[in-house]
Design a protein around this motif. Structure first.
Motif, PDB file in Angstrom:
ATOM      1  N   GLU A  35       0.827  -1.211   0.000  1.00  0.00           N
ATOM      2  CA  GLU A  35       0.000   0.000   0.000  1.00  0.00           C
ATOM      3  C   GLU A  35       0.859   1.258   0.000  1.00  0.00           C
ATOM      4  N   GLU A  36       2.055   1.155   0.579  1.00  0.00           N
ATOM      5  CA  GLU A  36       2.954   2.312   0.647  1.00  0.00           C
ATOM      6  C   GLU A  36       3.953   2.344  -0.507  1.00  0.00           C
ATOM      7  N   MET A  37       4.414   1.163  -0.919  1.00  0.00           N
ATOM      8  CA  MET A  37       5.463   1.083  -1.935  1.00  0.00           C
ATOM      9  C   MET A  37       5.319  -0.244  -2.683  1.00  0.00           C
ATOM     10  N   PRO A  38       5.419  -0.229  -3.995  1.00  0.00           N
ATOM     11  CA  PRO A  38       5.288  -1.501  -4.727  1.00  0.00           C
ATOM     12  C   PRO A  38       6.475  -2.434  -4.476  1.00  0.00           C
ATOM     13  N   ILE A  39       6.189  -3.725  -4.504  1.00  0.00           N
ATOM     14  CA  ILE A  39       7.234  -4.743  -4.383  1.00  0.00           C
ATOM     15  C   ILE A  39       7.499  -5.267  -5.784  1.00  0.00           C
ATOM     16  N   ASP A  40       8.759  -5.215  -6.197  1.00  0.00           N
ATOM     17  CA  ASP A  40       9.140  -5.663  -7.531  1.00  0.00           C
ATOM     18  C   ASP A  40       8.747  -7.129  -7.726  1.00  0.00           C
ATOM     19  N   PRO A  41       8.193  -7.475  -8.890  1.00  0.00           N
ATOM     20  CA  PRO A  41       7.772  -8.860  -9.124  1.00  0.00           C
ATOM     21  C   PRO A  41       8.896  -9.888  -9.004  1.00  0.00           C
ATOM     22  N   GLY A  42      10.145  -9.510  -9.195  1.00  0.00           N
ATOM     23  CA  GLY A  42      11.259 -10.449  -9.103  1.00  0.00           C
ATOM     24  C   GLY A  42      11.793 -10.648  -7.691  1.00  0.00           C
ATOM     25  N   PHE A  43      11.192  -9.978  -6.704  1.00  0.00           N
ATOM     26  CA  PHE A  43      11.702 -10.064  -5.335  1.00  0.00           C
ATOM     27  C   PHE A  43      11.745 -11.486  -4.782  1.00  0.00           C
ATOM     28  N   PRO A  44      10.727 -12.307  -4.958  1.00  0.00           N
ATOM     29  CA  PRO A  44      10.803 -13.664  -4.385  1.00  0.00           C
ATOM     30  C   PRO A  44      12.024 -14.453  -4.854  1.00  0.00           C
ATOM     31  N   GLU A  45      12.457 -14.232  -6.083  1.00  0.00           N
ATOM     32  CA  GLU A  45      13.633 -14.934  -6.590  1.00  0.00           C
ATOM     33  C   GLU A  45      14.928 -14.383  -5.981  1.00  0.00           C
ATOM     34  N   ARG A  46      14.915 -13.117  -5.547  1.00  0.00           N
ATOM     35  CA  ARG A  46      16.115 -12.487  -4.970  1.00  0.00           C
ATOM     36  C   ARG A  46      16.153 -12.552  -3.444  1.00  0.00           C
ATOM     37  N   ARG A  47      15.070 -12.950  -2.819  1.00  0.00           N
ATOM     38  CA  ARG A  47      14.983 -12.920  -1.356  1.00  0.00           C
ATOM     39  C   ARG A  47      16.161 -13.624  -0.693  1.00  0.00           C
ATOM     40  N   GLU A  48      16.483 -14.840  -1.108  1.00  0.00           N
ATOM     41  CA  GLU A  48      17.575 -15.584  -0.481  1.00  0.00           C
ATOM     42  C   GLU A  48      18.934 -14.942  -0.746  1.00  0.00           C
ATOM     43  N   LEU A  49      19.088 -14.279  -1.880  1.00  0.00           N
ATOM     44  CA  LEU A  49      20.351 -13.579  -2.154  1.00  0.00           C
ATOM     45  C   LEU A  49      20.565 -12.440  -1.166  1.00  0.00           C
TER      46      LEU A  49
END
Length: 66
Positions: A35-49
């Motif tokens: 609601e405050e800031m969009p989450i990039d669609p590729g974030f789940p793939e980068r989370r562990e990095l």
């Protein structure tokens, strides 16, 4: 009022990666963030990095006995 004792001026994805590092967070937390800031669609793939530094900090390195 909330005071953050560890102010960080970096990529906001790091905060998202660590918010559920120790235990899962409800989806409402991420929905509120969106609601405050969009989450990039590729974030789940980068989370562990983003978490690699925490994983490395948890590894104990022992010096060999000579």
């Amino acid at each position: 009022m909330v005071i953050d004792p560890a102010v960080y001026y970096g990529n906001p994805e790091i905060d998202l990666a660590y918010v559920d590092y120790f235990e899962p967070m409800p989806d409402d937390v991420f929905a509120g963030y969106r609601e405050e800031m969009p989450i990039d669609p590729g974030f789940p793939e980068r989370r562990e990095l983003w978490r690699v530094s925490a994983y490395l900090a948890a590894v104990q390195v022992e010096e060999p006995c000579i």
